[in-house]
Design an enzyme around this catalytic site. Structure first.
Site, PDB file in Angstrom:
ATOM      1  CG  HIS A  62      38.448  38.346  20.005  1.00  0.00           C
ATOM      2  ND1 HIS A  62      39.329  37.510  20.643  1.00  0.00           N
ATOM      3  CD2 HIS A  62      39.151  39.482  19.763  1.00  0.00           C
ATOM      4  CE1 HIS A  62      40.488  38.109  20.797  1.00  0.00           C
ATOM      5  NE2 HIS A  62      40.412  39.303  20.258  1.00  0.00           N
ATOM      6  CD  GLU A  65      38.214  44.027  18.946  1.00  0.00           C
ATOM      7  OE1 GLU A  65      39.345  44.518  18.742  1.00  0.00           O
ATOM      8  OE2 GLU A  65      37.970  43.265  19.902  1.00  0.00           O
ATOM      9  CD  GLU A 140      43.020  40.251  11.445  1.00  0.00           C
ATOM     10  OE1 GLU A 140      43.120  40.252  12.684  1.00  0.00           O
ATOM     11  OE2 GLU A 140      43.926  40.675  10.686  1.00  0.00           O
ATOM     12  CD  GLU A 162      44.036  38.614  21.058  1.00  0.00           C
ATOM     13  OE1 GLU A 162      43.219  39.098  21.866  1.00  0.00           O
ATOM     14  OE2 GLU A 162      44.219  39.075  19.906  1.00  0.00           O
TER      15      GLU A 162
END
Length: 550
Positions: A62, A65, A140, A162
């Site tokens: 993730h 990505e 990120e 997230e």
């Protein structure tokens, strides 16, 4: 079609269901897999995907990505994704992380725009800036933040935050633990999105090594769809990207989970507010691994059973649980996007102490349906709806070529035929012929009633669990801060400031100028063709719209 010398043609066929000529290729030098659907659809689609089995729950797939779309060798723009959102004529632009793969699809009706998008995405996945800019990983993925010596020390990061949100959602928590419990000896047991408790253990070095290992043409799956000059695209892919690499052995195969000897029963906690009453907020579920992704008839049949048993009005399992007052909502059904598909029944917002009653009602209802036979009209209606949707191929906002491409991975990712589940004519013919001969009932008997590769999972609401976790995290951060030397604190304060400065600084005009843009001359002044014609049907004037439908 002439296949360029750099490629080996594995299979060529006519895929009538998609109105396409299908080509399955292999790049000779690297072993990259390619699947092409050539047709007259101007809404062209390109996807590059990689098998990315997670070895832990740090969220590596993730985070990667997100990170590869933060600039590349050819396009050193900090956020090319957002820049393309504003400047491209794209009809689709995104990236998705799954439990066993990561895919990067783009689509456009403008031919030059399509080539531009392909180039940006190929450079992003193969030559990302992550190897030269550690701040991308910190931004990120995760990083510690310290504003001054007295703290507080905190954890931050796009994916970290997230997934904190996702792990506070009972639906997401149940889905994650269902995979963990049903497939304990496979990569599916790990959370590809990332567990917030585990994400901060991921190192920058492991992050880069994951990219070097799995984001290689030898582990890639490349899909092209639409009105394409295929030879030109293939030559470009080889010369600009694939041909620059040597073949590598990448061990990314997804293993099968050995079936359980007996049904497993687990309780998983999820957070609710500290002052919230937990009564009636449990989730009760039973989950079964139903077989193999390589059986196209069962693949479709379980989707039909999804509708017949749980989805449509009066569906017996849903109705029986509703009549018994177990749960405010009955969910579940077939899930096919993995090597070994599963079927679930979930009672949402139920009382935990009604678990045995829930299991009894599910079993007795299924036994009754098998013994008496499923409702023929319900089966036929569900089959008709599925067949109509496949033939119409109207996916609203999403280009049909995109949906075809995602569907390919359901078999292709596991080294099967990418067209396996796109060829539906024989499947629907078979299912229609077997509506009343016990085929569907036998699937229920073997796949659910007699199947011990199953897990009963109770999701238990715990008031204040989020606050408890936050307190434990704060305590951990305080101990880390106390253990730091003054020099370590100053280094972390500098790192925090440098990261924030990096995030606030826009890409330079020189970097922005590297992104491909369209000129006005690249955009046709002509409107698309109109297919409407006046006709008469049964003496009634009608407007006829000529479009392909399988």
């Amino acid at each position: 079609m002439n296949i360029p010398e750099a490629y080996e043609l594995i299979e060529e066929s006519r895929l009538a269901e998609c109105n396409s000529d299908a080509y399955r290729l292999r790049h000779k030098k690297t072993g990259a897999r390619l699947f092409i659907l050539k047709n007259d659809d101007p809404n062209r689609v390109f996807t590059i995907g990689f098998r990315t089995p997670p070895a832990d729950s740090t969220g590596l797939p993730h985070i990667l990505e997100h990170s590869v779309l933060c600039g590349s060798r050819k396009y050193p723009v900090k956020d090319p994704f957002m820049a393309l959102e504003k400047s491209s004529l794209k009809t689709f632009l995104n990236a998705m992380t799954y439990p066993d793969k990561t895919i990067y699809p783009v689509a456009s009706c403008n031919e030059k725009d399509f080539r531009n998008l392909m180039d940006v995405y190929m450079d992003a996945v193969l030559h990302p800036e992550i190897h030269h800019q550690e701040k991308i990983f910190r931004q990120e993925g995760w990083h510690y933040e310290l504003e001054d010596e007295n703290g507080p020390l905190t954890v931050n990061g796009v994916v970290y935050n997230e997934m904190k949100g996702a792990f506070s959602s009972p639906d997401d928590v149940l889905e994650s633990h269902t995979q963990r419990i049903l497939y304990p000896d496979t990569p599916y047991a790990n959370e590809s999105g990332g567990d917030p408790a585990v994400i901060p253990t991921l190192s920058y070095e492991d992050f880069l090594e994951f990219h070097r290992t799995y984001y290689h043409p030898s582990n890639s799956f490349i899909y092209l769809y639409g009105d394409l000059n295929v030879e030109e695209q293939l030559v470009w892919l080889d010369e600009q990207y694939l041909g620059q690499y040597e073949a590598r052995e990448v061990h990314s195969e997804i293993p099968r989970q050995k079936a359980f000897a007996e049904i497993r029963d687990e309780v998983v906690e999820y957070p609710i507010e500290a002052e919230e009453d937990p009564s009636g907020k449990a989730y009760l579920s039973q989950n079964w691994v139903t077989g193999d992704i390589f059986d196209p008839k069962a693949y479709a049949a379980w989707q039909i059973l999804d509708s017949v048993l749980l989805g449509m009005p009066g569906a017996p399992v849903k109705q029986a649980l509703t009549d018994a007052g177990i749960g405010e909502e009955i969910l579940g059904g077939a899930q096919n996007a993995c090597l070994q598909p599963l079927f679930t029944v979930i009672a949402k917002n139920a009382e935990e102490d009604r678990k045995e009653e829930f299991l009894r009602i599910v079993r007795e209802t299924l036994e009754k349906e098998v013994e008496q036979g499923l409702d023929r009209k319900a089966l036929e209606a569900s089959l008709n709806i599925m067949e109509f949707k496949n033939r119409e191929a109207d996916y609203g906002y999403y280009p049909r070529g995109l949906i075809y491409g995602i569907g390919c991975f359901d078999s292709w990712l596991y080294d099967g035929d990418p067209a396996l589940h796109l060829r539906y004519e024989d499947t629907f013919r078979f299912l229609r012929e077997h509506l009343t001969d016990g085929y569907f009932e036998d699937l229920i008997r073997k796949g659910l009633l007699e199947n011990t590769h199953s897990a009963v999972i109770t999701l238990r609401p715990v008031p204040g669990l989020t606050e408890k976790r936050e307190t434990a995290l704060a305590d951990k951060m305080e101990k880390l801060l106390l253990a730091m030397t003054p020099e370590e604190k100053q280094a972390m304060i500098r790192g925090t400031k440098e990261l924030k400065a990096y995030q606030e600084e826009p890409s330079s005009p020189e970097a922005m100028a590297t992104l491909p843009v369209l000129e006005l001359s690249d955009i046709s002044r002509e409107a698309g063709p109109l297919y409407n014609t006046k006709k008469t049907a049964g003496g009634v004037p009608v407007m006829h719209h000529e479009l392909f439908a399988g």
